[in-house]
Design an enzyme around this catalytic site. Structure first.
Site, PDB file in Angstrom:
ATOM      1  N   GLY A  33      -1.245   2.452   6.927  1.00  0.00           N
ATOM      2  CA  GLY A  33      -2.510   3.163   6.873  1.00  0.00           C
ATOM      3  C   GLY A  33      -3.365   2.849   8.080  1.00  0.00           C
ATOM      4  O   GLY A  33      -2.899   2.262   9.068  1.00  0.00           O
ATOM      5  N   ASP A  45     -12.261   8.220  -0.992  1.00  0.00           N
ATOM      6  CA  ASP A  45     -11.138   8.736  -0.197  1.00  0.00           C
ATOM      7  C   ASP A  45     -10.002   9.176  -1.119  1.00  0.00           C
ATOM      8  O   ASP A  45      -8.839   8.829  -0.918  1.00  0.00           O
ATOM      9  CB  ASP A  45     -10.649   7.670   0.784  1.00  0.00           C
ATOM     10  N   MET A  68      -5.883   0.807   8.305  1.00  0.00           N
ATOM     11  CA  MET A  68      -6.257  -0.597   8.473  1.00  0.00           C
ATOM     12  C   MET A  68      -5.078  -1.562   8.417  1.00  0.00           C
ATOM     13  O   MET A  68      -5.177  -2.677   8.905  1.00  0.00           O
ATOM     14  CB  MET A  68      -7.272  -0.998   7.390  1.00  0.00           C
ATOM     15  N   GLY A  69      -3.993  -1.138   7.803  1.00  0.00           N
ATOM     16  CA  GLY A  69      -2.902  -2.092   7.638  1.00  0.00           C
ATOM     17  C   GLY A  69      -1.602  -1.423   7.284  1.00  0.00           C
ATOM     18  O   GLY A  69      -1.503  -0.188   7.183  1.00  0.00           O
ATOM     19  N   ILE A  98       6.870  -0.238   3.540  1.00  0.00           N
ATOM     20  CA  ILE A  98       6.929   0.980   2.720  1.00  0.00           C
ATOM     21  C   ILE A  98       5.751   1.920   2.998  1.00  0.00           C
ATOM     22  O   ILE A  98       5.686   3.013   2.437  1.00  0.00           O
ATOM     23  CB  ILE A  98       6.962   0.628   1.220  1.00  0.00           C
ATOM     24  N   LYS A 152      -0.228  -5.943   1.457  1.00  0.00           N
ATOM     25  CA  LYS A 152      -0.864  -5.152   2.514  1.00  0.00           C
ATOM     26  C   LYS A 152      -1.414  -6.109   3.566  1.00  0.00           C
ATOM     27  O   LYS A 152      -2.260  -6.957   3.277  1.00  0.00           O
ATOM     28  CB  LYS A 152      -1.985  -4.293   1.932  1.00  0.00           C
ATOM     29  N   VAL A 203       1.838  -1.731   4.535  1.00  0.00           N
ATOM     30  CA  VAL A 203       2.195  -2.205   3.202  1.00  0.00           C
ATOM     31  C   VAL A 203       3.680  -2.561   3.192  1.00  0.00           C
ATOM     32  O   VAL A 203       4.528  -1.781   3.652  1.00  0.00           O
ATOM     33  CB  VAL A 203       1.873  -1.146   2.133  1.00  0.00           C
TER      34      VAL A 203
END
Length: 422
Positions: A16, A129, A18-19, A13, A36, A21
């Site tokens: 990002g 952020d 780093m990973g 879904i 995540k 989800v």
């Protein structure tokens, strides 16, 4: 795919830096969750530590407007993080679909987002952020702050940069102090939230440029255009408070808790409130409405003029990089200015009085009255005349001489050696 013999992944879904989800199901507790997964440890040497830090920081927060973290671990040499599943969309998707949001809805978002940030700040956590993609809306429209992946890198100012030398955070929403490479603080999150609210109302961030570096320069030097000039429909109180969130100096911004209270209590509508006593006195003297040096959690003071409500909003935020100037020093400066004028006027009056006295007073060193005729008996001379009466007395003596006195008198030299008059 089953993670840790408990979380079954269903569909991706989101993704990002780093990973990624996944929508998943917790087979142990029988509830939907979001998992995540860190992409790889090789792409960024700091990714693993940042991923762990996200779990640790978000796990410390238990707030209705923060995405809750439920579990953290490692599977198949990949770190994973289990969070509450938000069955809604992000503000980024809402902007893409609608363009702008109403002032009513943005005020609710502001109160909820600021409330979540206040809870994080109380735990010593700075998100760093805040942007539309990290603000999620659940099924009933309640806002949740997610992605604490770069949070709390503020203990060491050097941590403001990643290993590649790039500033951590999105440039469109980056606070001026962050653009200077300084450590992030709670006020940095408040500035970023102000940028998001500005975009929700106008459809664009407060600053845009062709490069990230140019945007950073605008955060430092440029003044955002007031939202109503871009067609946003919102009360003046809302606009001025929003511009106060975007002031350049961190200490001049309100805290996240103050922002949450201000919006939650409906002050953004510009509801009238009584002025503080000192401001009431100033208003009675005909002065302009006075507000505080920066927006606070209290509603912006207001006053009524002729039965019409006038919000007492500080418009100087629009013209001087939105650095609100404290009003109390201005009042004391006004008093000092009036006192100076009064003293100056009194001094001029005294000087004028002294000059006038010197001009009209007798000068005993040079002025002399008319000389008496030696032939006139002393007994016929009156007492020594004053300068003001000497001319009139001399005239009187002339009129008292006999009209038939035609006998010439011998000329006698006057005291200066000249001839006397016949």
């Amino acid at each position: 795919m089953l993670i840790a013999d408990r979380y079954r992944l269903r569909d991706a879904i989101g993704r990002g830096a780093m990973g990624e989800v996944w929508r998943a199901f917790d087979e142990t507790l029988g509830r939907p969750v979001a998992v995540k997964l860190m992409l790889t440890r090789d792409a960024d040497p700091t990714a693993a530590s940042r991923f762990r830090l996200e779990a640790q920081t978000a796990g410390r927060l238990n707030h209705p407007h923060v995405v809750g973290v439920r579990d953290f671990g490692e599977y198949d040499n990949r770190l994973f993080l289990v969070m509450d599943l938000i069955e809604g969309d992000s503000l980024a998707a809402a902007l893409a679909a609608q363009g702008t949001l109403t002032a009513e809805r943005v005020a609710r978002i502001a109160a909820e987002a600021a409330g979540g940030l206040a809870a994080a700040h109380q735990q010593g956590i700075v998100h760093r952020d805040i942007k539309p993609a990290n603000l999620l809306l659940d099924a009933d429209g309640t806002l949740k702050i997610g992605d604490f992946g770069i949070a709390r890198f503020l203990d060491d100012p050097g941590n403001a940069l990643t290993a590649t030398g790039q500033i951590v955070g999105t440039s469109l929403y980056l606070a001026p102090e962050r653009a200077l490479g300084r450590a992030a603080g709670p006020a940095s999150d408040v500035y970023s939230l102000g940028c998001v609210l500005y975009q929700l109302l106008t459809g664009r961030p407060p600053f845009q440029a062709d490069s990230a570096l140019a945007v950073l320069h605008q955060h430092l030097d440029a003044v955002p255009v007031p939202p109503r000039q871009l067609g946003a429909s919102l009360p003046p109180a809302f606009e001025n408070y929003l511009l106060g969130l975007l002031t350049k100096e961190p200490q001049e911004r309100p805290t996240a808790e103050e922002v949450a209270n201000w919006f939650a209590h409906g002050a953004w509508r510009g509801a009238p409130e009584p002025l503080p006593q000192e401001h009431q006195d100033h208003a009675r003297r005909g002065g302009p409405p006075v507000t505080g040096s920066r927006p606070t959690g209290r509603a912006t003071p207001a006053h009524t003029a002729g039965g019409v409500f006038v919000p007492a909003a500080d418009t100087e935020w629009r013209t001087s990089l939105h650095r609100a100037v404290p009003r109390r020093p201005r009042l004391s400066l006004l008093r000092r200015s009036r006192l100076g004028v009064a003293l100056g006027t009194a001094a001029l009056f005294v000087v004028a009085l002294l000059v006038g006295m010197a001009w009209f007073s007798p000068d005993t060193g040079s002025a002399q009255g008319p000389q008496a005729d030696p032939s006139t008996p002393p007994s016929s001379s009156p007492a020594t005349p004053t300068p003001s009466s000497a001319p009139s007395q001399a005239a009187a003596q002339e009129t008292q001489k006999p009209a038939d006195d035609t006998e010439p008198r011998p000329d006698k030299p006057d005291k200066h050696g000249g001839k006397g008059k016949h």
